[in-house]
Design a protein around this motif. Structure first.
Motif, mmCIF file in Angstrom:
data_model
loop_
_atom_site.group_PDB
_atom_site.id
_atom_site.type_symbol
_atom_site.label_atom_id
_atom_site.label_comp_id
_atom_site.label_asym_id
_atom_site.label_seq_id
_atom_site.Cartn_x
_atom_site.Cartn_y
_atom_site.Cartn_z
ATOM 1 N N VAL A 208 3.172 0.400 -10.635
ATOM 2 C CA VAL A 208 2.247 0.684 -9.318
ATOM 3 C C VAL A 208 0.621 0.260 -9.817
ATOM 4 C CG1 VAL A 208 1.234 1.976 -7.405
ATOM 5 C CG2 VAL A 208 3.800 2.361 -8.043
ATOM 6 N N LYS A 209 0.142 -0.464 -9.194
ATOM 7 C CA LYS A 209 -1.268 -0.776 -9.433
ATOM 8 C C LYS A 209 -2.164 0.485 -8.817
ATOM 9 C CE LYS A 209 -1.039 -5.635 -9.319
ATOM 10 N NZ LYS A 209 -1.364 -6.810 -8.804
ATOM 11 N N ASP A 210 -3.059 1.081 -9.662
ATOM 12 C CA ASP A 210 -3.779 2.142 -9.170
ATOM 13 C C ASP A 210 -4.648 1.647 -7.819
ATOM 14 O OD1 ASP A 210 -4.697 3.448 -12.526
ATOM 15 O OD2 ASP A 210 -2.705 3.643 -11.214
ATOM 16 N N ASP A 211 -5.079 0.591 -7.639
ATOM 17 C CA ASP A 211 -5.925 0.423 -6.688
ATOM 18 C C ASP A 211 -5.035 0.299 -5.323
ATOM 19 O OD1 ASP A 211 -4.515 -1.902 -7.253
ATOM 20 O OD2 ASP A 211 -6.318 -3.262 -6.863
ATOM 21 N N SER A 212 -3.604 0.422 -5.379
ATOM 22 C CA SER A 212 -2.994 0.167 -4.357
ATOM 23 C C SER A 212 -2.509 1.592 -3.748
ATOM 24 C CB SER A 212 -1.738 -0.559 -4.421
ATOM 25 O OG SER A 212 -0.674 -0.026 -5.235
ATOM 26 N N LEU A 213 -2.810 2.908 -4.451
ATOM 27 C CA LEU A 213 -2.496 4.120 -4.186
ATOM 28 C C LEU A 213 -3.442 4.626 -3.273
ATOM 29 C CD1 LEU A 213 -0.306 6.230 -4.817
ATOM 30 C CD2 LEU A 213 -1.679 6.984 -6.721
ATOM 31 N N VAL A 214 -3.067 5.381 -2.348
ATOM 32 C CA VAL A 214 -3.934 6.288 -1.414
ATOM 33 C C VAL A 214 -3.336 7.483 -1.310
ATOM 34 C CG1 VAL A 214 -4.860 6.353 0.968
ATOM 35 C CG2 VAL A 214 -4.552 4.176 -0.057
ATOM 36 N N LEU A 215 -4.045 8.571 -1.570
ATOM 37 C CA LEU A 215 -3.497 9.983 -1.643
ATOM 38 C C LEU A 215 -3.866 10.573 -0.398
ATOM 39 C CD1 LEU A 215 -2.291 12.176 -3.122
ATOM 40 C CD2 LEU A 215 -4.515 12.970 -4.176
ATOM 41 N N ALA A 216 -2.901 11.040 0.356
ATOM 42 C CA ALA A 216 -3.084 11.586 1.757
ATOM 43 C C ALA A 216 -3.427 12.908 1.516
ATOM 44 C CB ALA A 216 -1.922 11.358 2.600
ATOM 45 N N GLY A 217 -4.267 13.457 2.634
ATOM 46 C CA GLY A 217 -4.576 14.906 2.667
ATOM 47 C C GLY A 217 -5.701 15.013 2.052
ATOM 48 N N GLN B 276 0.803 -1.144 -0.148
ATOM 49 C CA GLN B 276 0.130 0.024 0.133
ATOM 50 C C GLN B 276 1.023 1.249 -0.084
ATOM 51 O OE1 GLN B 276 -2.380 0.764 3.475
ATOM 52 N NE2 GLN B 276 -3.916 1.955 2.077
ATOM 53 N N VAL B 277 0.839 2.130 -0.993
ATOM 54 C CA VAL B 277 1.336 3.216 -1.165
ATOM 55 C C VAL B 277 0.653 4.590 -0.646
ATOM 56 C CG1 VAL B 277 2.726 4.808 -2.853
ATOM 57 C CG2 VAL B 277 2.625 2.433 -3.154
ATOM 58 N N ILE B 278 1.268 5.155 0.281
ATOM 59 C CA ILE B 278 0.541 6.246 0.814
ATOM 60 C C ILE B 278 1.378 7.593 0.222
ATOM 61 C CG2 ILE B 278 -0.181 7.697 2.788
ATOM 62 C CD1 ILE B 278 -1.469 4.894 2.577
ATOM 63 N N LEU B 279 0.834 8.549 -0.702
ATOM 64 C CA LEU B 279 1.484 9.566 -1.321
ATOM 65 C C LEU B 279 1.066 10.814 -0.712
ATOM 66 C CD1 LEU B 279 3.232 10.419 -3.646
ATOM 67 C CD2 LEU B 279 0.960 10.498 -5.027
ATOM 68 N N PHE B 280 2.337 11.467 -0.201
ATOM 69 C CA PHE B 280 1.989 13.052 0.366
ATOM 70 C C PHE B 280 2.471 13.982 -0.838
ATOM 71 C CE2 PHE B 280 2.543 10.433 3.887
ATOM 72 C CZ PHE B 280 1.425 10.594 4.711
ATOM 73 N N LYS B 281 1.833 14.978 -0.891
ATOM 74 C CA LYS B 281 2.313 15.849 -1.941
ATOM 75 C C LYS B 281 2.317 17.437 -1.517
ATOM 76 C CE LYS B 281 1.662 15.024 -6.306
ATOM 77 N NZ LYS B 281 1.109 14.764 -7.688
ATOM 78 N N ILE C 59 6.809 10.877 -0.146
ATOM 79 C CA ILE C 59 6.728 12.380 0.040
ATOM 80 C C ILE C 59 7.363 12.933 -1.408
ATOM 81 C CG2 ILE C 59 7.113 14.478 1.430
ATOM 82 C CD1 ILE C 59 7.508 12.973 3.718
ATOM 83 N N ASP C 60 6.400 13.356 -2.148
ATOM 84 C CA ASP C 60 6.749 13.938 -3.476
ATOM 85 C C ASP C 60 6.807 15.131 -3.457
ATOM 86 O OD1 ASP C 60 6.847 14.902 -6.046
ATOM 87 O OD2 ASP C 60 5.138 13.479 -6.925
ATOM 88 N N LEU C 61 8.135 15.771 -3.704
ATOM 89 C CA LEU C 61 8.602 17.228 -3.319
ATOM 90 C C LEU C 61 8.479 18.087 -4.379
ATOM 91 C CD1 LEU C 61 11.220 16.835 -0.498
ATOM 92 C CD2 LEU C 61 8.860 17.427 -0.297
ATOM 93 N N ARG C 62 7.932 17.559 -5.770
ATOM 94 C CA ARG C 62 8.041 18.388 -6.873
ATOM 95 C C ARG C 62 7.457 19.711 -6.502
ATOM 96 N NH1 ARG C 62 7.746 16.226 -12.087
ATOM 97 N NH2 ARG C 62 7.093 14.208 -11.274
ATOM 98 N N GLU C 63 6.575 19.881 -6.005
ATOM 99 C CA GLU C 63 5.913 21.314 -5.907
ATOM 100 C C GLU C 63 6.350 22.044 -4.797
ATOM 101 O OE1 GLU C 63 1.741 21.503 -6.817
ATOM 102 O OE2 GLU C 63 1.771 19.951 -8.247
ATOM 103 N N VAL C 64 7.420 21.757 -4.195
ATOM 104 C CA VAL C 64 8.121 22.417 -3.127
ATOM 105 C C VAL C 64 9.206 23.012 -3.740
ATOM 106 C CG1 VAL C 64 9.118 22.102 -0.575
ATOM 107 C CG2 VAL C 64 7.293 20.653 -1.424
#
Length: 117
Positions: free
Chosen positions: A108-117, A8-13, A43-48
């Motif tokens: 990454v399978k889309d169903d394993s991605l959870v977008l945090a926030g 399970q992937v938890i993505l913070f942006k 933690i994806d820091l692309r927009e930081v």
């Protein structure tokens, strides 16, 4: 019978600056996720575009919480000003840092991605 556990992937942006205020927002987002063993926190820091020393606090706290729960926390898309702060504090050797999100894992399978926030 074969039993497999999906990652399970938890993505913070986070966006903008991770300073005192931006760090509080990131801390709140991370606190809202209950860490579970075998999760991958990204933690994806692309927009930081800016981070100061107070912005390092939620990253370090998040890393500690993830490790205590058996999770893995990684950073990706680290912009030059943020990378400089990580290098100056020598935290670039503490965090796993990937150039892009895709570099973390090939598929990454889309169903394993959870977008945090």
């Amino acid at each position: 019978m074969t039993l497999t556990q999906e990652l399970q992937v938890i993505l913070f942006k986070p966006q903008g600056s991770i300073d005192l205020q931006g760090g509080k927002v990131l801390s709140e987002q991370m606190a809202g996720v209950v860490p579970q063993a075998d999760q991958l926190w990204v933690i994806d820091l692309r927009e930081v575009n800016f981070m100061d020393s107070s912005g390092l606090v939620p990253l370090v706290k998040g890393l500690r919480a993830a490790r205590q729960s058996g999770c893995r926390l990684v950073l990706c898309n680290v912009q030059a000003p943020v990378r400089l702060i990580l290098e100056l504090t020598q935290l670039d050797s503490v965090f796993e840092i990937f150039h892009t999100y895709e570099d973390i894992f090939p598929i990454v399978k889309d169903d394993s991605l959870v977008l945090a926030g």
